[in-house]
Design a protein around this motif. Structure first.
Motif, short mmCIF file in Angstrom:
data_model
loop_
_atom_site.label_atom_id
_atom_site.label_comp_id
_atom_site.label_asym_id
_atom_site.label_seq_id
_atom_site.Cartn_x
_atom_site.Cartn_y
_atom_site.Cartn_z
N UNK A 29 0.82 -1.22 0.00
CA UNK A 29 0.00 0.00 0.00
C UNK A 29 0.85 1.27 0.00
N UNK A 30 2.15 1.14 -0.17
CA UNK A 30 3.05 2.30 -0.15
C UNK A 30 3.15 2.94 -1.53
N UNK A 31 3.64 4.18 -1.53
CA UNK A 31 3.96 4.94 -2.74
C UNK A 31 2.76 5.35 -3.58
N UNK A 32 1.58 5.40 -2.98
CA UNK A 32 0.42 5.86 -3.72
C UNK A 32 -0.32 6.98 -3.00
N UNK A 33 0.29 7.53 -1.97
CA UNK A 33 -0.35 8.60 -1.22
C UNK A 33 -1.17 8.14 -0.03
N UNK A 34 -1.33 6.83 0.10
CA UNK A 34 -2.16 6.27 1.18
C UNK A 34 -1.60 6.63 2.56
N UNK A 35 -0.33 6.38 2.79
CA UNK A 35 0.28 6.66 4.09
C UNK A 35 0.25 8.15 4.42
N UNK A 36 0.54 8.98 3.45
CA UNK A 36 0.51 10.41 3.67
C UNK A 36 -0.87 10.91 4.05
N UNK A 37 -1.90 10.38 3.39
CA UNK A 37 -3.27 10.75 3.73
C UNK A 37 -3.61 10.32 5.16
N UNK A 38 -3.18 9.13 5.54
CA UNK A 38 -3.43 8.67 6.91
C UNK A 38 -2.72 9.54 7.93
N UNK A 39 -1.46 9.88 7.66
CA UNK A 39 -0.71 10.73 8.57
C UNK A 39 -1.40 12.08 8.72
N UNK A 40 -1.80 12.68 7.62
CA UNK A 40 -2.48 13.98 7.67
C UNK A 40 -3.77 13.89 8.49
N UNK A 41 -4.52 12.83 8.30
CA UNK A 41 -5.79 12.67 9.03
C UNK A 41 -5.55 12.48 10.52
N UNK A 42 -4.53 11.71 10.87
CA UNK A 42 -4.22 11.51 12.29
C UNK A 42 -3.84 12.83 12.94
N UNK A 43 -2.98 13.59 12.29
CA UNK A 43 -2.54 14.86 12.86
C UNK A 43 -3.69 15.85 12.98
N UNK A 44 -4.57 15.86 11.99
CA UNK A 44 -5.73 16.73 12.04
C UNK A 44 -6.66 16.31 13.18
N UNK A 45 -6.88 15.01 13.31
CA UNK A 45 -7.77 14.49 14.35
C UNK A 45 -7.24 14.78 15.75
N UNK A 46 -5.94 14.66 15.94
CA UNK A 46 -5.35 14.86 17.27
C UNK A 46 -5.21 16.34 17.60
N UNK A 47 -4.95 17.18 16.60
CA UNK A 47 -4.92 18.61 16.78
C UNK A 47 -3.94 19.13 17.83
N UNK A 48 -2.75 18.58 17.87
CA UNK A 48 -1.74 19.05 18.81
C UNK A 48 -0.38 18.97 18.16
N UNK A 49 0.61 19.71 18.69
CA UNK A 49 1.96 19.60 18.13
C UNK A 49 2.43 18.13 18.14
N UNK A 50 3.26 17.79 17.19
CA UNK A 50 3.67 16.41 17.02
C UNK A 50 5.18 16.27 16.99
N UNK A 51 5.65 15.15 17.51
CA UNK A 51 7.08 14.83 17.53
C UNK A 51 7.24 13.38 17.07
N UNK A 52 8.24 13.13 16.26
CA UNK A 52 8.64 11.76 15.96
C UNK A 52 10.14 11.70 15.77
N UNK A 53 10.68 10.51 15.83
CA UNK A 53 12.12 10.30 15.67
C UNK A 53 12.40 9.75 14.28
N UNK A 54 13.49 10.23 13.68
CA UNK A 54 13.94 9.71 12.38
C UNK A 54 15.44 9.46 12.47
N UNK A 55 15.91 8.61 11.56
CA UNK A 55 17.34 8.36 11.48
C UNK A 55 18.06 9.61 11.00
N UNK A 56 19.31 9.73 11.37
CA UNK A 56 20.15 10.80 10.86
C UNK A 56 20.29 10.55 9.35
N UNK A 57 20.09 11.58 8.52
CA UNK A 57 20.14 11.34 7.07
C UNK A 57 21.55 10.97 6.60
#
Length: 173
Positions: A76-104
């Motif tokens: 289900x990757x690379x078709x916008x599905x994950x991005x849409x889900x992330x946007x919806x989660x952030x909108x639903x929660x309505x608060x500042x967000x933090x996540x961890x990523x690897x050093x590029x």
């Protein structure tokens, strides 16, 4: 849409976490299951065609949302599905967000950071060490990404301290 994972559905979703994260970034099954009892921890699954296609593990800490895990099943990757889900989660929660990523360091880590940037997160270059997820592991060098803006050093230190204490039960540093 976001199905709260319980004891009854945990075994159905955990394989998606296992397939998406290296062992350095995931607790063992029983330790992950125990988190379902934590007050501020939420594990959500999203079904597509009856199967779990995505998973979010979040912590609602004081005034921010910490996303510990976010994964979309490979088909289900690379078709916008994950991005849409992330946007919806952030909108639903309505608060500042933090996540961890690897050093590029390579194309894959830069692509992952780019994905989050396209969804409004900002890379913060403060040195951060993720406490071990499993016994016997060392600290993992990562960075924070935040939304809606980059954070100042004072806010970064507050987020780090709370995440260490609440998520990792880590008292060091």
């Amino acid at each position: 849409m976001f199905e709260r994972i319980t004891e009854n559905t945990f075994d159905e979703i955990f394989p998606l976490l296992e397939s998406a994260f290296p062992v350095t970034e995931l607790r063992i099954r029983e330790d992950q299951r125990k988190l379902l009892q934590e007050d501020c921890y939420r594990l959500y699954g999203v079904r597509k065609d009856g199967i779990f296609a995505a998973v979010f593990a979040t912590w609602e800490i004081e005034d921010f949302l910490y996303i510990e895990h976010f994964a979309v099943k490979e088909e289900f990757r690379n078709g916008g599905y994950g991005g849409n889900l992330l946007d919806r989660l952030l909108e639903e929660k309505g608060r500042p967000m933090v996540l961890e990523v690897e050093v590029p360091q390579d194309d894959m880590t830069r692509r992952r950071i780019g994905f989050y940037e396209r969804h409004g997160l900002v890379y913060n270059d403060y040195p951060y060490l993720q406490p071990p997820m499993r016994k016997g592991q060392g600290m993992l060098p990562l960075r924070f990404m935040t939304k809606p803006t980059a954070v100042d050093e004072k806010t970064y230190e507050r987020y780090k301290k709370l995440i260490y204490k609440i998520v990792y039960k880590y008292e060091g540093e």
